[in-house]
Motif scaffolding. Sequence first.
Motif, short mmCIF file in Angstrom:
data_model
loop_
_atom_site.label_atom_id
_atom_site.label_comp_id
_atom_site.label_asym_id
_atom_site.label_seq_id
_atom_site.Cartn_x
_atom_site.Cartn_y
_atom_site.Cartn_z
N ILE A 190 72.27 56.82 -123.20
CA ILE A 190 73.62 56.75 -122.65
C ILE A 190 74.48 57.88 -123.20
N HIS A 191 75.51 58.21 -122.46
CA HIS A 191 76.51 59.16 -122.91
C HIS A 191 77.80 58.89 -122.15
N VAL A 192 78.87 59.56 -122.50
CA VAL A 192 80.11 59.47 -121.73
C VAL A 192 80.49 60.85 -121.24
N GLU A 193 81.14 60.88 -120.08
CA GLU A 193 81.65 62.12 -119.52
C GLU A 193 83.18 62.02 -119.47
N ARG A 194 83.86 63.10 -119.84
CA ARG A 194 85.32 63.08 -119.98
C ARG A 194 85.96 64.10 -119.05
N SER A 195 87.04 63.66 -118.39
CA SER A 195 87.86 64.57 -117.60
C SER A 195 89.28 64.56 -118.15
N ARG A 196 89.82 65.75 -118.37
CA ARG A 196 91.21 65.87 -118.85
C ARG A 196 92.14 66.34 -117.73
N ASP A 197 91.60 66.44 -116.50
CA ASP A 197 92.39 66.95 -115.38
C ASP A 197 92.24 66.07 -114.15
N SER A 198 92.30 64.74 -114.34
CA SER A 198 92.29 63.77 -113.25
C SER A 198 91.05 63.88 -112.36
N ALA A 199 89.88 63.93 -113.01
CA ALA A 199 88.57 63.87 -112.35
C ALA A 199 88.18 65.17 -111.64
N LYS A 200 88.87 66.27 -111.94
CA LYS A 200 88.50 67.54 -111.30
C LYS A 200 87.31 68.18 -111.99
N THR A 201 87.33 68.24 -113.32
CA THR A 201 86.22 68.80 -114.09
C THR A 201 85.84 67.83 -115.21
N TRP A 202 84.59 67.98 -115.70
CA TRP A 202 84.06 67.02 -116.66
C TRP A 202 83.30 67.72 -117.78
N THR A 203 83.36 67.11 -118.97
CA THR A 203 82.50 67.52 -120.08
C THR A 203 81.64 66.32 -120.47
N LYS A 204 80.56 66.59 -121.17
CA LYS A 204 79.57 65.57 -121.45
C LYS A 204 79.37 65.41 -122.96
N SER A 205 79.34 64.17 -123.43
CA SER A 205 79.10 63.91 -124.85
C SER A 205 77.62 64.09 -125.17
N LYS A 206 77.30 64.03 -126.44
CA LYS A 206 75.89 64.00 -126.85
C LYS A 206 75.30 62.62 -126.49
N LYS A 207 74.00 62.50 -126.59
CA LYS A 207 73.35 61.21 -126.38
C LYS A 207 73.77 60.26 -127.49
N LEU A 208 74.05 59.01 -127.12
CA LEU A 208 74.66 58.07 -128.06
C LEU A 208 73.69 57.00 -128.58
N ASN A 209 72.42 57.14 -128.28
CA ASN A 209 71.44 56.18 -128.79
C ASN A 209 70.10 56.85 -129.00
N THR A 210 69.29 56.24 -129.84
CA THR A 210 67.92 56.69 -130.06
C THR A 210 67.01 55.78 -129.25
N PRO A 211 66.38 56.29 -128.18
CA PRO A 211 65.65 55.41 -127.27
C PRO A 211 64.49 54.67 -127.91
N SER A 212 63.93 55.20 -128.99
CA SER A 212 62.85 54.48 -129.66
C SER A 212 63.35 53.24 -130.38
N THR A 213 64.67 53.19 -130.66
CA THR A 213 65.27 52.00 -131.29
C THR A 213 65.85 51.08 -130.22
N PHE A 214 66.72 51.63 -129.37
CA PHE A 214 67.27 50.89 -128.24
C PHE A 214 67.18 51.78 -126.99
N ALA A 215 66.43 51.32 -125.98
CA ALA A 215 66.36 52.03 -124.71
C ALA A 215 67.49 51.50 -123.83
#
Length: 359
Positions: A190-215
Amino acid sequence: MKLLIISVSFLALISCNNKNFKLPKVIPLDESSVITQEFVYDIDKAPTPECHASTIAVCNDVVVASWFGGTKEKNKDVGIWIARKAGTSWSTPIEIANGIQEDGTRYPCWNPVLFQPKNSSLYLFYKIGPSPKEWWGLYIKSDDTGKTWSKPVKLADGILGPIKNQPIQLSNGDILSPSSEESLSGDWTIHVERSRDSAKTWTKSKKLNTPSTFAAIQPTILNYDQGKLQLLSRTKNDIITEIWSEDYGETWGNMEATSLPNPNSGIDGVTLKDGRQLLVYNPTKENWGNRVPLSLAISTNGKKWKRVIDLEPLRKNTDKENEEYSYPTIIQSENGNVHIVYTWNRRAIKHIVLDPTKL
């Protein structure tokens, strides 16, 4: 079309490692919390043989619902459908997007997500591709509460948009979109994507989990104000997981298990105006059976959850393997009512409106 509802309440005490999981005792609940229960369209006049992954928005008192439908999930004829309720009845569903490419190749559509930023158009995000491992994100917009829609716009490379559940808009105007990836190697992250301009452009966070621990995939975001956010996710691990942020989602802690079971099925939650949190989920484990029942839980702190209503119970003398009530979306409209839509046996989309003050 209105149906009689039988509401029930559960208190669940669950061990995440209990392979002999049994449903807790049913406790009746006052039906007065239910305002409406209906199908979005007549099952006997369904526009497609199957449907799934519904989403909902309320715009100027117009209720808009969308889902994907076709002969079967993953088939090339699966498109994005929509219906509107501007008064007392739903409009006839229409297909508003499909996966036909410029060269004539057709792919299935997936997981529409409705969302309206403040003072903006109504967005409908969705995916196109042969599978969740290879899909890409797009959106269309409407300025007339879903009557007409713009041409599709593909999101930037690496941005998938909200995978199943709706974004939230923070007090500073930033939009956080809950997203996830299913890699070709089989990893779920999982990750989150952020827009600071009302959904016009987006940035992406790093991965927020280790799939071998929690998929984990398909997170939902709950907002506790003062920058405190919680991500709850579907997993392959028989439980719902959580991750917390204390800085408006700029950084996140470690993924941990909650006490809530999950049969590898979609969930959704919403933060109410009174500060309570609502979660719709299937309160079972994958080895127990199919996606039934479908229930609603309440929390004030995101740690202790009380199961308060069973939207779709397991009926007596029925085969649970042939039932499915799943992939819910839950929102709170401006008038305070709570709207929930979900898959009803892959044959129809069901819509329930609740008065949260009576839960």
